[in-house]
Design a protein around this motif. Sequence first.
Motif, PDB file in Angstrom:
ATOM      1  N   GLU A   1    -114.624 -12.652  19.644  1.00 51.34           N
ATOM      2  CA  GLU A   1    -113.274 -12.592  19.079  1.00 51.34           C
ATOM      3  C   GLU A   1    -113.336 -11.647  17.875  1.00 51.34           C
ATOM      4  N   LEU A   2    -112.842 -10.442  18.047  1.00 55.18           N
ATOM      5  CA  LEU A   2    -112.943  -9.416  17.012  1.00 55.18           C
ATOM      6  C   LEU A   2    -112.084  -9.771  15.796  1.00 55.18           C
ATOM      7  N   TYR A   3    -112.686  -9.663  14.625  1.00 51.88           N
ATOM      8  CA  TYR A   3    -111.952  -9.889  13.383  1.00 51.88           C
ATOM      9  C   TYR A   3    -112.431  -8.903  12.319  1.00 51.88           C
ATOM     10  N   GLN A   4    -111.675  -8.813  11.270  1.00 55.67           N
ATOM     11  CA  GLN A   4    -112.012  -7.983  10.113  1.00 55.67           C
ATOM     12  C   GLN A   4    -112.372  -6.545  10.507  1.00 55.67           C
ATOM     13  N   LEU A   5    -111.414  -5.861  11.039  1.00 56.17           N
ATOM     14  CA  LEU A   5    -111.571  -4.451  11.363  1.00 56.17           C
ATOM     15  C   LEU A   5    -111.647  -3.645  10.070  1.00 56.17           C
ATOM     16  N   GLY A   6    -112.626  -2.770   9.956  1.00 58.36           N
ATOM     17  CA  GLY A   6    -112.769  -2.005   8.723  1.00 58.36           C
ATOM     18  C   GLY A   6    -113.516  -0.704   8.936  1.00 58.36           C
ATOM     19  N   TYR A   7    -113.756  -0.009   7.823  1.00 63.70           N
ATOM     20  CA  TYR A   7    -114.372   1.317   7.875  1.00 63.70           C
ATOM     21  C   TYR A   7    -115.632   1.364   7.028  1.00 63.70           C
ATOM     22  N   ARG A   8    -116.482   2.306   7.384  1.00 68.68           N
ATOM     23  CA  ARG A   8    -117.746   2.503   6.690  1.00 68.68           C
ATOM     24  C   ARG A   8    -117.741   3.852   5.984  1.00 68.68           C
ATOM     25  N   GLY A   9    -118.322   3.889   4.787  1.00 71.53           N
ATOM     26  CA  GLY A   9    -118.423   5.141   4.050  1.00 71.53           C
ATOM     27  C   GLY A   9    -119.708   5.180   3.246  1.00 71.53           C
ATOM     28  N   ALA A  10    -120.057   6.363   2.743  1.00 75.26           N
ATOM     29  CA  ALA A  10    -121.183   6.489   1.816  1.00 75.26           C
ATOM     30  C   ALA A  10    -120.659   6.243   0.412  1.00 75.26           C
ATOM     31  N   ALA A  11    -121.533   5.803  -0.476  1.00 76.71           N
ATOM     32  CA  ALA A  11    -121.117   5.493  -1.839  1.00 76.71           C
ATOM     33  C   ALA A  11    -121.906   6.295  -2.865  1.00 76.71           C
ATOM     34  N   VAL A  12    -121.203   6.733  -3.906  1.00 77.92           N
ATOM     35  CA  VAL A  12    -121.828   7.384  -5.060  1.00 77.92           C
ATOM     36  C   VAL A  12    -121.295   6.694  -6.315  1.00 77.92           C
ATOM     37  N   ARG A  13    -121.892   7.006  -7.454  1.00 74.20           N
ATOM     38  CA  ARG A  13    -121.416   6.395  -8.690  1.00 74.20           C
ATOM     39  C   ARG A  13    -120.020   6.895  -9.054  1.00 74.20           C
ATOM     40  N   LYS A  14    -119.299   6.087  -9.779  1.00 71.23           N
ATOM     41  CA  LYS A  14    -117.951   6.414 -10.212  1.00 71.23           C
ATOM     42  C   LYS A  14    -117.915   7.727 -10.994  1.00 71.23           C
TER      43      LYS A  14
ATOM     44  N   ILE B   1    -126.179   5.215   1.780  1.00 73.91           N
ATOM     45  CA  ILE B   1    -125.695   5.312   3.168  1.00 73.91           C
ATOM     46  C   ILE B   1    -126.347   4.149   3.894  1.00 73.91           C
ATOM     47  N   ALA B   2    -125.692   3.000   3.828  1.00 76.30           N
ATOM     48  CA  ALA B   2    -126.347   1.762   4.245  1.00 76.30           C
ATOM     49  C   ALA B   2    -125.342   0.766   4.805  1.00 76.30           C
ATOM     50  N   THR B   3    -124.648   1.153   5.842  1.00 81.09           N
ATOM     51  CA  THR B   3    -123.682   0.293   6.553  1.00 81.09           C
ATOM     52  C   THR B   3    -122.699  -0.363   5.591  1.00 81.09           C
ATOM     53  N   ILE B   4    -122.276   0.374   4.575  1.00 80.87           N
ATOM     54  CA  ILE B   4    -121.439  -0.247   3.554  1.00 80.87           C
ATOM     55  C   ILE B   4    -119.958  -0.110   3.901  1.00 80.87           C
ATOM     56  N   GLY B   5    -119.307  -1.249   4.039  1.00 77.14           N
ATOM     57  CA  GLY B   5    -117.890  -1.258   4.358  1.00 77.14           C
ATOM     58  C   GLY B   5    -117.049  -0.899   3.148  1.00 77.14           C
TER      59      GLY B   5
END
Length: 281
Positions: free
Chosen positions: A216-229, A107-111
């Motif tokens: 100038e806003l660019y690259q709109l995206g989302y953040r989520g938590a990550a786990v292993r596949k 959980i580390a600001t990962i897009g």
Amino acid sequence: MSIAATLLRTVAVAAMAATVAGAASAQTMPPLPEAIKKAGVVKAGVKCDYPPDGFIDASGKPVGVEVSLARQVAAYAFGSPDKTELTCVTTANRIPTLVSGKVDLVIATIGVTKERAEVVDFSQNYAWGGSDVLVLKDSPLQKLDDLKGKTIIVIKGAWQIGWFEKNLPEVNMLRLDTVSDGLQALLQGRGVGYAHDLAVIKGLAQKNPRVRRLDELYQLGYRGAAVRKGEKEWLAYVDAAIKRAKAEGLVVQWIKQYDQPDLVETTIESWDLSKVPAKAR
């Protein structure tokens, strides 16, 4: 019945209702994976150089909005936020740290990106964000297109790199490790701009009178938590924990605790998926 007895009964009924509600809320959590249960802790990778989401406090401990969220996952799982084993990660080593097994959750600001989703599994989006560029106060640069043919500073592994490679390939990129490295390089003139997440750029611009935003806003995206596949059971638990923490108002509480007062409302908005702008460059 006396007034005192009525009050006691009212308090008892309220307490019972709260207990039932709490139990019902806890029952909505999916089963905790056996591997996590056996470990007895939630091993989480968090940012330690990215306020308000993750940074080191005066006592040398990681704190912040996402740090608190990671600790809350442990609180739901084991009854105490102290059942968290935190590891500081950088933008570049977040995914390797997870895949190697050193942590079980990032959980580390990962897009959330298609490329990253080929390596890890993401939770449901929990926040959104855009990007901006920081330039010196007296810089003649006014818009993104002014960066063509020039050198900008980026953080290794950051998603701004892919955006510039695709949309402004004429830009040269100096890749550094941390936010502080990026700001220092800009002030030293090693690049004409520093590209990073909007929240970071806003904070730096407000703290340092020598710089300003291109705005100038660019690259709109989302953040989520990550786990292993493939860790579907764990992913379901993490999803439920994040959803619950937001519903209980904890995220807003943490933002107010850790963010700069003049940025609180903007940050709260960035955790509200109904507030995503219609478009960005």
